[in-house]
Design an enzyme around this catalytic site. Structure first.
Site, PDB file in Angstrom:
ATOM      1  N   CYS A 118     -97.135 -16.485  41.064  1.00  0.00           N
ATOM      2  CA  CYS A 118     -97.635 -16.664  42.426  1.00  0.00           C
ATOM      3  C   CYS A 118     -98.185 -15.340  42.966  1.00  0.00           C
ATOM      4  CB  CYS A 118     -96.506 -17.200  43.304  1.00  0.00           C
ATOM      5  SG  CYS A 118     -97.016 -17.684  44.946  1.00  0.00           S
ATOM      6  N   CYS A 119     -97.403 -14.257  42.796  1.00  0.00           N
ATOM      7  CA  CYS A 119     -97.858 -12.934  43.259  1.00  0.00           C
ATOM      8  C   CYS A 119     -99.098 -12.484  42.480  1.00  0.00           C
ATOM      9  CB  CYS A 119     -96.762 -11.890  43.062  1.00  0.00           C
ATOM     10  SG  CYS A 119     -95.520 -11.867  44.345  1.00  0.00           S
ATOM     11  N   CYS A 202     -94.521 -12.232  52.195  1.00  0.00           N
ATOM     12  CA  CYS A 202     -94.814 -13.625  52.535  1.00  0.00           C
ATOM     13  C   CYS A 202     -93.527 -14.292  53.042  1.00  0.00           C
ATOM     14  CB  CYS A 202     -95.313 -14.368  51.302  1.00  0.00           C
ATOM     15  SG  CYS A 202     -96.829 -13.694  50.609  1.00  0.00           S
ATOM     16  N   CYS A 205     -90.558 -15.599  50.794  1.00  0.00           N
ATOM     17  CA  CYS A 205     -89.927 -14.614  49.901  1.00  0.00           C
ATOM     18  C   CYS A 205     -89.354 -13.418  50.651  1.00  0.00           C
ATOM     19  CB  CYS A 205     -90.958 -14.128  48.889  1.00  0.00           C
ATOM     20  SG  CYS A 205     -91.760 -15.464  48.015  1.00  0.00           S
ATOM     21  N   CYS A 229     -94.449  -6.998  43.781  1.00  0.00           N
ATOM     22  CA  CYS A 229     -95.397  -8.111  43.638  1.00  0.00           C
ATOM     23  C   CYS A 229     -96.318  -7.892  42.447  1.00  0.00           C
ATOM     24  CB  CYS A 229     -96.219  -8.282  44.904  1.00  0.00           C
ATOM     25  SG  CYS A 229     -97.352  -6.927  45.235  1.00  0.00           S
TER      26      CYS A 229
HETATM   27  S1  SF4 Z   1     -94.546 -12.920  47.948  1.00  0.00           S
HETATM   28 FE1  SF4 Z   1     -93.906 -15.037  47.455  1.00  0.00          FE
HETATM   29  S2  SF4 Z   1     -95.394 -16.425  48.429  1.00  0.00           S
HETATM   30 FE2  SF4 Z   1     -96.254 -14.331  48.415  1.00  0.00          FE
HETATM   31  S3  SF4 Z   1     -97.538 -14.253  46.629  1.00  0.00           S
HETATM   32 FE3  SF4 Z   1     -95.522 -13.449  45.998  1.00  0.00          FE
HETATM   33  S4  SF4 Z   1     -94.312 -15.205  45.284  1.00  0.00           S
HETATM   34 FE4  SF4 Z   1     -96.131 -16.000  46.354  1.00  0.00          FE
END
Ligand code: SF4
Length: 241
Positions: A118-119, A202, A205, A229
């Site tokens: 996701c990151c 985010c 998280c 991240c």
């Molecule tokens: S902090 Fe969480 S929601 Fe944001 S990009 Fe990374 S995993 Fe995804």
């Protein structure tokens, strides 16, 4: 290539500097580092502004060096509403801040099932795009070596990606010195800090956390807890010609 003087800084003993320098000396050192790098890289020096307290310090310091210095913000669909509002205010104040994001479709709740991926998609990819689009030779970050377990191993000047220098001008600052600078200079900050957060990301998280590790509230409950991240650990020039 690094200049000789910046290259010497790259070898500085960061841990000693954290203890040895007082607040005023740290501010001056940070200003000197940015000034020196700006003289070297000019318009190709760009600040990465995450809209957190450390970025707010670095952005303010950079503006003291030259109002012309540009910056970029990487945002995601999961940023808290307060951060989005603060971003709009910062961009209105500083049109030289560009905003990057990746709006491609991703699996539902990827942040829970695979936060690294996701990151990678939502943060690392647009950071690579910013570096490419803005023709960055030196990016300036708000990394600090006292922030948490994953941040003890950085240098003030690094070149982990060949051809892309990273300047971490407030690497030696304590958390309290960040707040000291922001207060003394009346710098606007993300309103989430008034709710008790110490490190911002985010919303799925990021939790409010106490204790020595400032980043302990990040990715709680996953293997990434208190981690990164990826923008500071993965290559950013991979996709450049
Ligand atoms: S902090 Fe969480 S929601 Fe944001 S990009 Fe990374 S995993 Fe995804």
């Amino acid at each position: 290539m690094l200049t000789q003087s910046i290259a010497e800084v790259a070898n500085a003993d960061v841990k000693s500097l954290v203890e040895m320098l007082n607040f005023a000396q740290k501010v001056q050192r940070s200003l000197d580092l940015i000034t020196q790098a700006y003289e070297e890289y000019g318009d190709r020096l760009v600040v990465a502004n995450s809209l957190g307290k450390d970025s707010s310090v670095v952005w303010h310091l950079a503006k003291r060096v030259s109002p012309k210095i540009r910056g970029f913000i990487v945002t995601t669909r999961f940023k808290p509403v307060e951060t989005k509002q603060f971003m709009a205010e910062e961009v209105a104040r500083h049109p030289e801040l560009r905003v990057f994001s990746n709006e491609e479709e991703i699996p539902d709740k990827l942040y829970a099932t695979d936060p690294d991926r996701c990151c990678d998609i939502l943060k690392v990819t647009p950071t690579r795009e910013a570096v490419r689009e803005m023709n960055v030779a030196c990016w300036v970050t708000g990394l600090r070596c006292t922030e948490g377990r994953t941040r003890t191993d950085f240098k003030e000047v690094e070149e982990r990606d060949k051809g892309l220098v990273k300047l971490n001008p407030i690497l030696t600052w304590y958390e309290r010195e960040v707040w000291q600078y922001l207060a003394l200079n009346s710098v606007p900050v993300n309103p989430l800090y008034s709710k008790g957060y110490r490190s911002l990301g985010c919303w799925p998280c990021t939790k409010i956390a106490q204790g020595a590790d400032e980043r302990a509230g990040r990715w709680i409950g996953t293997s990434k807890c208190g981690g990164e991240c990826g923008i500071h650990t993965k290559p950013l020039l991979d996709h450049q010609p």
